[in-house]
Scaffold this motif. Structure first.
Motif, PDB file in Angstrom:
ATOM      1  N   ASN A  36      51.000 -39.022  -5.606  1.00  0.00           N
ATOM      2  CA  ASN A  36      51.300 -38.672  -6.998  1.00  0.00           C
ATOM      3  C   ASN A  36      51.352 -37.159  -7.188  1.00  0.00           C
ATOM      4  O   ASN A  36      52.161 -36.646  -7.975  1.00  0.00           O
ATOM      5  N   ILE A  39      54.681 -36.055  -5.938  1.00  0.00           N
ATOM      6  CA  ILE A  39      55.728 -36.409  -6.904  1.00  0.00           C
ATOM      7  C   ILE A  39      55.711 -35.433  -8.076  1.00  0.00           C
ATOM      8  O   ILE A  39      56.763 -34.976  -8.546  1.00  0.00           O
ATOM      9  N   SER A  45      61.710 -37.016 -11.268  1.00  0.00           N
ATOM     10  CA  SER A  45      63.025 -37.562 -10.921  1.00  0.00           C
ATOM     11  C   SER A  45      63.163 -37.821  -9.425  1.00  0.00           C
ATOM     12  O   SER A  45      64.081 -38.531  -8.998  1.00  0.00           O
ATOM     13  N   GLN A  46      62.256 -37.251  -8.630  1.00  0.00           N
ATOM     14  CA  GLN A  46      62.298 -37.415  -7.176  1.00  0.00           C
ATOM     15  C   GLN A  46      61.420 -38.571  -6.689  1.00  0.00           C
ATOM     16  O   GLN A  46      61.337 -38.818  -5.482  1.00  0.00           O
ATOM     17  N   ALA A  47      60.778 -39.286  -7.605  1.00  0.00           N
ATOM     18  CA  ALA A  47      59.803 -40.309  -7.212  1.00  0.00           C
ATOM     19  C   ALA A  47      60.427 -41.388  -6.330  1.00  0.00           C
ATOM     20  O   ALA A  47      59.868 -41.751  -5.281  1.00  0.00           O
ATOM     21  N   ASP A  48      61.573 -41.922  -6.731  1.00  0.00           N
ATOM     22  CA  ASP A  48      62.199 -42.985  -5.941  1.00  0.00           C
ATOM     23  C   ASP A  48      62.601 -42.479  -4.561  1.00  0.00           C
ATOM     24  O   ASP A  48      62.433 -43.177  -3.549  1.00  0.00           O
ATOM     25  N   LEU A  49      63.130 -41.267  -4.516  1.00  0.00           N
ATOM     26  CA  LEU A  49      63.529 -40.676  -3.240  1.00  0.00           C
ATOM     27  C   LEU A  49      62.327 -40.503  -2.323  1.00  0.00           C
ATOM     28  O   LEU A  49      62.376 -40.849  -1.132  1.00  0.00           O
ATOM     29  N   ASN A  51      59.389 -42.068  -2.419  1.00  0.00           N
ATOM     30  CA  ASN A  51      58.830 -43.350  -1.995  1.00  0.00           C
ATOM     31  C   ASN A  51      59.699 -44.017  -0.934  1.00  0.00           C
ATOM     32  O   ASN A  51      59.174 -44.599   0.024  1.00  0.00           O
ATOM     33  N   ARG A  52      61.004 -43.907  -1.075  1.00  0.00           N
ATOM     34  CA  ARG A  52      61.888 -44.470  -0.042  1.00  0.00           C
ATOM     35  C   ARG A  52      61.709 -43.714   1.278  1.00  0.00           C
ATOM     36  O   ARG A  52      61.679 -44.323   2.358  1.00  0.00           O
ATOM     37  N   TYR A  53      61.588 -42.411   1.189  1.00  0.00           N
ATOM     38  CA  TYR A  53      61.365 -41.596   2.386  1.00  0.00           C
ATOM     39  C   TYR A  53      60.068 -42.006   3.084  1.00  0.00           C
ATOM     40  O   TYR A  53      60.048 -42.240   4.303  1.00  0.00           O
ATOM     41  N   ASP A  55      58.498 -44.825   2.826  1.00  0.00           N
ATOM     42  CA  ASP A  55      58.673 -46.190   3.336  1.00  0.00           C
ATOM     43  C   ASP A  55      59.393 -46.196   4.682  1.00  0.00           C
ATOM     44  O   ASP A  55      58.984 -46.887   5.628  1.00  0.00           O
TER      45      ASP A  55
END
Length: 267
Positions: A36, A39, A45-49, A51-53, A55
């Motif tokens: 967090n 982030i 705005s970068q949270a999804d990016l 988390n995918r990274y 993952d």
């Protein structure tokens, strides 16, 4: 590396998020807090990016038994899983810094690393943040320091206590858990070096019962941090209670990973 059964089983790993949630359910919240914080630094705005990274790095690490440098797109074995998402990030990266050749594929994370390296006040705030998290977690989990010597061999009773509580079976200074899927999770110790310093003596190994030579070995905190971002903070300590917290946290995280593959064999 040829046809090794460990890779077939590791292919069933559910991933970072379910494993992290299971770890959090045991009371270990530092990785989530650090994520967090990253982030917040990078921007919501970068949270999804991000988390995918995290993952995808975790999945490559697990399915390549740690023999991968995801940020460099360098595999030391023929991968069973290669992330097209990370390939794309690497191909589009236009912010590489020769001073940080192993830097992350997300610009905000690289910026954070560089600022923490060059800005003492900024770095001290990160350290204070980590120390406060450790303090809270030690209190919440009731970490006890009775018997702590600060010496390398002095950690053995603590490792034994934490492993036995999780149903690992001890054989000398190794603790094993056999899973129904054929994987064996082993906690061991590297007691070499300066006996007066604890250092990072825990060694974690995952292998298949039919093929013990093909091993996912994790020493220190790097591999764990690639599996669960922020878990490296558990070993960044010198105080006895924080050291004991780190020992317990890594053993608990290792067990949470084991549990993600299913039930252990009955003794």
């Amino acid at each position: 590396m040829g046809d090794h059964p460990i890779f077939d089983v590791l292919g069933s790993w559910p991933g970072r998020v379910p494993t992290q949630r299971a770890f959090e359910a045991r009371g270990f919240l530092i990785p989530a807090a650090w994520q967090n914080r990253m982030i917040e630094f990078c921007g919501a705005s970068q949270a999804d990016l991000l988390n995918r990274y995290w993952d995808e790095v975790a999945m490559e690490t697990m399915r390549s038994i740690g023999k991968v440098h995801s940020d460099l797109r360098r595999f030391l074995i023929e991968p069973r899983y290669r992330s097209a998402f990370l390939d794309d990030l690497f191909a589009r990266r236009d912010f590489a810094d020769p001073a940080v050749p192993n830097g992350p594929l997300i610009k905000g994370l690289l910026d954070h690393f560089k600022r923490a390296w060059s800005d003492r006040e900024f770095r001290d705030k990160d350290i204070a943040f980590r120390k406060e998290l450790q303090k809270r977690e030690c209190t919440r989990l009731g970490i006890q320091t009775t018997g702590w010597t600060g010496k390398k061999r002095g950690i053995i009773p603590f490792v034994d206590e934490f492993c036995v509580a999780l149903a690992f079976k001890r054989r000398r200074n190794r603790w094993h858990k056999n899973l129904g899927c054929g994987l064996i999770f082993e906690v061991g110790l590297d007691l070499g070096g300066d006996p007066q310093r604890v250092g990072a003596p825990l060694v974690f190994r995952i292998f298949h019962e039919s093929d013990p030579e093909c091993v996912f070995e994790m020493g220190g905190n790097e591999a764990f941090d690639r599996l669960i971002c922020g878990s490296r903070l558990y070993w960044a300590s010198v105080d006895p209670d924080e050291c004991i917290l780190g020992i317990r946290a890594y053993i608990e995280l290792f067990d949470a990973i084991a549990a993600s593959f299913g039930a252990s064999q009955q003794a």
